[in-house]
Each structure stands twice: as structure tokens, then as C-alpha cells.
Design a protein around this motif. Structure first.
Motif, PDB file in Angstrom:
ATOM      1  N   THR A  23      -2.642  -7.654   2.528  1.00 36.83           N
ATOM      2  CA  THR A  23      -3.532  -7.387   1.398  1.00 36.83           C
ATOM      3  C   THR A  23      -4.931  -7.085   1.931  1.00 36.83           C
ATOM      4  OG1 THR A  23      -4.253  -9.676   1.158  1.00 36.83           O
ATOM      5  CG2 THR A  23      -2.240  -9.025  -0.035  1.00 36.83           C
ATOM      6  N   GLY A  24      -5.778  -6.551   1.066  1.00 38.54           N
ATOM      7  CA  GLY A  24      -7.159  -6.277   1.457  1.00 38.54           C
ATOM      8  C   GLY A  24      -7.858  -7.510   1.989  1.00 38.54           C
ATOM      9  N   ASP A  25      -7.676  -8.657   1.326  1.00 41.87           N
ATOM     10  CA  ASP A  25      -8.310  -9.896   1.784  1.00 41.87           C
ATOM     11  C   ASP A  25      -7.782 -10.321   3.148  1.00 41.87           C
ATOM     12  OD1 ASP A  25      -9.896 -10.045  -0.487  1.00 41.87           O
ATOM     13  OD2 ASP A  25      -8.574 -11.457  -1.519  1.00 41.87           O
ATOM     14  N   ALA A  30      -8.709 -10.905   9.025  1.00 47.89           N
ATOM     15  CA  ALA A  30      -8.210 -10.744  10.395  1.00 47.89           C
ATOM     16  C   ALA A  30      -9.084  -9.817  11.242  1.00 47.89           C
ATOM     17  CB  ALA A  30      -6.783 -10.201  10.359  1.00 47.89           C
ATOM     18  N   ILE A  31      -9.641  -8.778  10.639  1.00 48.24           N
ATOM     19  CA  ILE A  31     -10.300  -7.712  11.394  1.00 48.24           C
ATOM     20  C   ILE A  31     -11.812  -7.899  11.507  1.00 48.24           C
ATOM     21  CG2 ILE A  31     -10.727  -5.216  11.468  1.00 48.24           C
ATOM     22  CD1 ILE A  31      -7.784  -5.913  11.976  1.00 48.24           C
ATOM     23  N   SER A  71      -5.679  -1.192   1.762  1.00 52.07           N
ATOM     24  CA  SER A  71      -5.699  -0.276   2.901  1.00 52.07           C
ATOM     25  C   SER A  71      -6.997  -0.437   3.674  1.00 52.07           C
ATOM     26  CB  SER A  71      -5.611   1.184   2.424  1.00 52.07           C
ATOM     27  OG  SER A  71      -4.392   1.430   1.777  1.00 52.07           O
ATOM     28  N   MET A  72      -6.943  -0.174   4.975  1.00 60.07           N
ATOM     29  CA  MET A  72      -8.137  -0.144   5.802  1.00 60.07           C
ATOM     30  C   MET A  72      -8.468   1.318   6.057  1.00 60.07           C
ATOM     31  SD  MET A  72      -8.954  -2.187   9.288  1.00 60.07           S
ATOM     32  CE  MET A  72     -10.467  -1.904  10.209  1.00 60.07           C
ATOM     33  N   TRP A  84      -5.227   3.494   6.009  1.00 58.72           N
ATOM     34  CA  TRP A  84      -3.953   3.037   6.563  1.00 58.72           C
ATOM     35  C   TRP A  84      -3.554   1.703   5.943  1.00 58.72           C
ATOM     36  CZ3 TRP A  84      -1.720   5.438  11.026  1.00 58.72           C
ATOM     37  CH2 TRP A  84      -2.453   6.510  11.526  1.00 58.72           C
ATOM     38  N   ASN A  85      -2.257   1.485   5.812  1.00 63.55           N
ATOM     39  CA  ASN A  85      -1.752   0.145   5.534  1.00 63.55           C
ATOM     40  C   ASN A  85      -1.682  -0.580   6.857  1.00 63.55           C
ATOM     41  OD1 ASN A  85       0.020   1.904   3.296  1.00 63.55           O
ATOM     42  ND2 ASN A  85      -0.995   0.080   2.564  1.00 63.55           N
ATOM     43  N   VAL A  86      -1.751  -1.907   6.806  1.00 61.65           N
ATOM     44  CA  VAL A  86      -1.794  -2.698   8.031  1.00 61.65           C
ATOM     45  C   VAL A  86      -0.804  -3.851   7.915  1.00 61.65           C
ATOM     46  CG1 VAL A  86      -3.299  -3.948   9.620  1.00 61.65           C
ATOM     47  CG2 VAL A  86      -4.286  -2.212   8.119  1.00 61.65           C
TER      48      VAL A  86
END
Length: 115
Positions: A23-25, A30-31, A71-72, A84-86
């Protein structure tokens, strides 16, 4: 007996299915403030630090990152925004575009390369 076989088969298929995209959160958690380094299928090795404010720092370049929905998205000079999906499992990242894995990476705490 047939029902038991069918159930076993369904469980096997679901276990082999790809992980759900983060998810976005989950992506932000993580990033943000960390480095991701790995390999993209089309572009080869990469290492980028993702500042919490949205700046990407690479060895000889900068860009911008955002999370839109789940998405990022990346914006680099001279290129359109690309989202992108992650998939994130522990410290491992898989970049997903149009339903297919197109790169992987490892999340490293902080700006490990000093970008």
C-alpha cells in the motif's frame, strides 16, 4: 476424494501466486529516508537514496519521488513521471509494471552511499 484434491490444488495455486503489492503507507514507511539498490531488467544496476521530502539522490543525478495511491512514482529530468507498484518483503523490493516484475532491490537504512 475429488474435493480433497481440488482443495489441495487451489491451496497450491494460491501459495504460488505473487505477493500483493504494498500500500502507499507501506511504501512510504519502507522507502522514505532509505537507500534502495539493486538491478532493473531494462537499466541494470542502480542505487538511490529517497529523502523524506521527496528528492531522489543517485550517484550523478537527482529526481523526485512521490507515492500516489498505492504506487511509487519517479520523475527524472527530461523524462515523464513513471509510476510502479512495489512488492516489499522484509528488506527486499520488487518493482512491478503492468503486472510484471521488472526489477529488484534491497532496502538499506539511511543514505548508505553518501549521495
Amino acid at each position: 476424494m475429488h474435493m480433497r484434491f481440488a482443495l489441495s490444488f487451489l491451496l497450491l495455486i494460491s501459495a504460488a501466486s505473487p505477493a500483493l503489492a504494498a500500500t502507499g503507507d507501506e511504501i512510504r514507511a519502507a522507502i522514505s529516508g532509505n537507500t534502495v539498490q539493486g538491478n532493473m531488467d531494462s537499466g541494470g544496476p542502480y542505487a538511490e537514496f529517497y529523502e523524506p521530502g521527496g528528492t531522489i539522490k543517485g550517484k550523478d543525478y537527482t529526481g523526485k519521488w512521490t507515492v500516489e495511491g498505492d504506487s511509487m512514482c519517479f520523475e527524472y529530468e527530461g523524462a515523464p513521471k513513471d509510476c510502479w507498484n512495489v512488492d516489499i518483503t522484509g528488506d527486499q523490493v520488487r518493482w512491478i509494471k503492468d503486472g510484471a516484475s521488472q526489477g529488484t532491490g534491497s532496502i538499506l537504512k539511511g543514505n548508505t552511499n553518501g549521495f
